[in-house]
Design an enzyme around this catalytic site. Structure first.
Site, PDB file in Angstrom:
ATOM      1  N   LYS A   1       0.848  -1.202   0.000  1.00 50.03           N
ATOM      2  CA  LYS A   1       0.000   0.000   0.000  1.00 50.03           C
ATOM      3  C   LYS A   1       0.882   1.251   0.000  1.00 50.03           C
ATOM      4  O   LYS A   1       0.647   2.197  -0.745  1.00 50.03           O
ATOM      5  CB  LYS A   1      -0.915   0.019   1.230  1.00 50.03           C
ATOM      6  CG  LYS A   1      -2.117  -0.895   1.103  1.00 50.03           C
ATOM      7  CD  LYS A   1      -2.846  -1.074   2.423  1.00 50.03           C
ATOM      8  CE  LYS A   1      -3.958  -2.122   2.291  1.00 50.03           C
ATOM      9  NZ  LYS A   1      -4.518  -2.541   3.563  1.00 50.03           N
TER      10      LYS A   1
ATOM     11  N   GLN B   1      -4.915  -1.093   9.775  1.00 53.44           N
ATOM     12  CA  GLN B   1      -4.884  -2.446   9.219  1.00 53.44           C
ATOM     13  C   GLN B   1      -5.520  -3.441  10.193  1.00 53.44           C
ATOM     14  O   GLN B   1      -5.142  -3.508  11.360  1.00 53.44           O
ATOM     15  CB  GLN B   1      -3.422  -2.830   8.928  1.00 53.44           C
ATOM     16  CG  GLN B   1      -3.253  -4.170   8.254  1.00 53.44           C
ATOM     17  CD  GLN B   1      -3.786  -4.196   6.823  1.00 53.44           C
ATOM     18  OE1 GLN B   1      -3.553  -3.298   6.040  1.00 53.44           O
ATOM     19  NE2 GLN B   1      -4.525  -5.245   6.497  1.00 53.44           N
TER      20      GLN B   1
ATOM     21  N   ASP C   1     -11.257   3.269   4.304  1.00 51.11           N
ATOM     22  CA  ASP C   1     -11.697   1.871   4.242  1.00 51.11           C
ATOM     23  C   ASP C   1     -13.227   1.784   4.196  1.00 51.11           C
ATOM     24  O   ASP C   1     -13.782   0.732   3.884  1.00 51.11           O
ATOM     25  CB  ASP C   1     -11.198   1.107   5.480  1.00 51.11           C
ATOM     26  CG  ASP C   1     -10.100   0.109   5.138  1.00 51.11           C
ATOM     27  OD1 ASP C   1      -9.935  -0.207   3.946  1.00 51.11           O
ATOM     28  OD2 ASP C   1      -9.416  -0.345   6.071  1.00 51.11           O
TER      29      ASP C   1
END
Ligand code: NAD
Length: 296
Positions: A54, A98, A121
């Site tokens: 990422k 994460q 997200d």
């Protein structure tokens, strides 16, 4: 093989190029660089790989990438303090924590501490509610990538019968909301569904997000259907470690009209959509028109 392969790698490269063009324009015309902060708690090997890739791709599209790596025994309070700092940092437009988090942390509490406008997200409860009521929101990256591939491949989706296998908050449920938003007739199947095979027989679109290697054989799929395989499963075959999806690619590709491979399908699109979401969040934060095609 009769199915067309939907090349997620190639499509993701196009999305990233589109993002990079807009990032360059933002820098030149507005003096703004979109920034993405990724927070990793602990040393889960798979998470470390995701975070590294990422970060690399964030920089490649011209954005600022910030990584915070915290020890596995970091307290929830320290993590929440970091999130608060990032919420207030005007150079950060997207925050991603994460998952999974270590067991002593409350994931819902942590996710809902992120400023919803920076929640790239799309997991914050406010964004879940906005998506569910058809309002402008941050959309979870994996289903957004699936929607983009379906639209690209099929054109308008209105009236299609879509079956989603899996009801997770990360993939299955938001995928259903997005397909409803595109006027599909949506069925969500899950571990307690009685006869998955017969439900799938009517599906023009299948999205499989289960996490069970090759559980959907070709003879469950309606001839000509478009199959999006979200599953990522590590198996050993012929003495080698391999990644396979939730769909049995060998048999399904004989029946489907189009199918995404694993790897090289949904996976690359997920990261491309994370970058797209960061750009979208940056545009919204600065009252700049969002680029078309990167949001539902
Ligand atoms: P999850 O474990 O949260 O949810 C799995 C779902 O599958 C559940 O809703 C469960 O009811 C359903 N299920 C389990 N057994 C079933 C069965 N026999 N029949 C029908 N449904 C069944 O998983 P998730 O987070 O949604 O992820 C699903 C898969 O997608 C995993 O393999 C994951 O690694 C992968 N994934 C890939 C990406 C990507 O970027 N490609 C992103 C997220 C998840």
């Amino acid at each position: 093989m009769s199915a067309q392969i939907i090349d997620g790698k190639e499509f993701a490269a196009k999305v990233r190029a589109q993002v990079a063009t807009h990032v360059a324009r933002l820098k030149e015309e507005n003096g703004i660089t979109p920034g993405l902060a990724v927070v990793l708690v602990g040393e889960d090997p798979a998470s470390q790989v995701y975070v590294r890739s990422k970060g690399k791709m964030t920089v490649e599209v011209g954005m600022k990438s910030v990584e915070h790596r915290l020890e596995a025994d970091t307290s929830e309070e320290d993590l929440l303090n970091l999130i608060n700092k990032l919420n207030e940092d005007a150079t950060i437009h997207g925050i991603l924590v994460q998952l999974p988090l270590p067991g002593h942390m409350n994931e819902d509490l942590v996710i809902n501490a992120i400023d919803p406008a920076k929640d790239v997200d799309g997991f914050h409860i406010l964004n879940v509610g906005l998506l569910g009521t058809g309002q402008k929101s941050m959309v979870p990256c994996t289903p957004l990538g699936c929607l983009m591939m379906l639209r690209e491949h099929l054109g308008p989706l209105a009236g299609k019968d879509a079956v989603i296998i899996g009801r997770s908050n990360i993939v299955g449920k938001p995928m259903a909301q997005l397909l409803l938003g595109d006027s599909c007739t949506v069925t969500i199947c899950h571990s307690k569904t009685n006869d998955l095979k017969s439900v799938l027989q009517g599906a023009d679109i299948v999205v499989a997000a289960v996490g069970r290697p090759e559980m959907v054989p070709g003879d469950w799929i309606k001839p000509g259907a478009t199959v999006i395989d979200v599953g990522i499963n590590r198996i050993e075959r012929g003495g080698k470690n391999r990644l396979v999806g939730d769909v049995d690619f060998a048999s399904a590709s004989q029946v489907a009209g189009a199918i995404t491979p694993v790897p090289g399908g949904v996976g690359p699109m997920t990261i491309a959509c994370l970058l797209a979401n960061t750009l979208t969040a940056c545009c919204r934060a600065n009252d700049i028109q969002e680029p078309a095609g990167l949001t539902p």
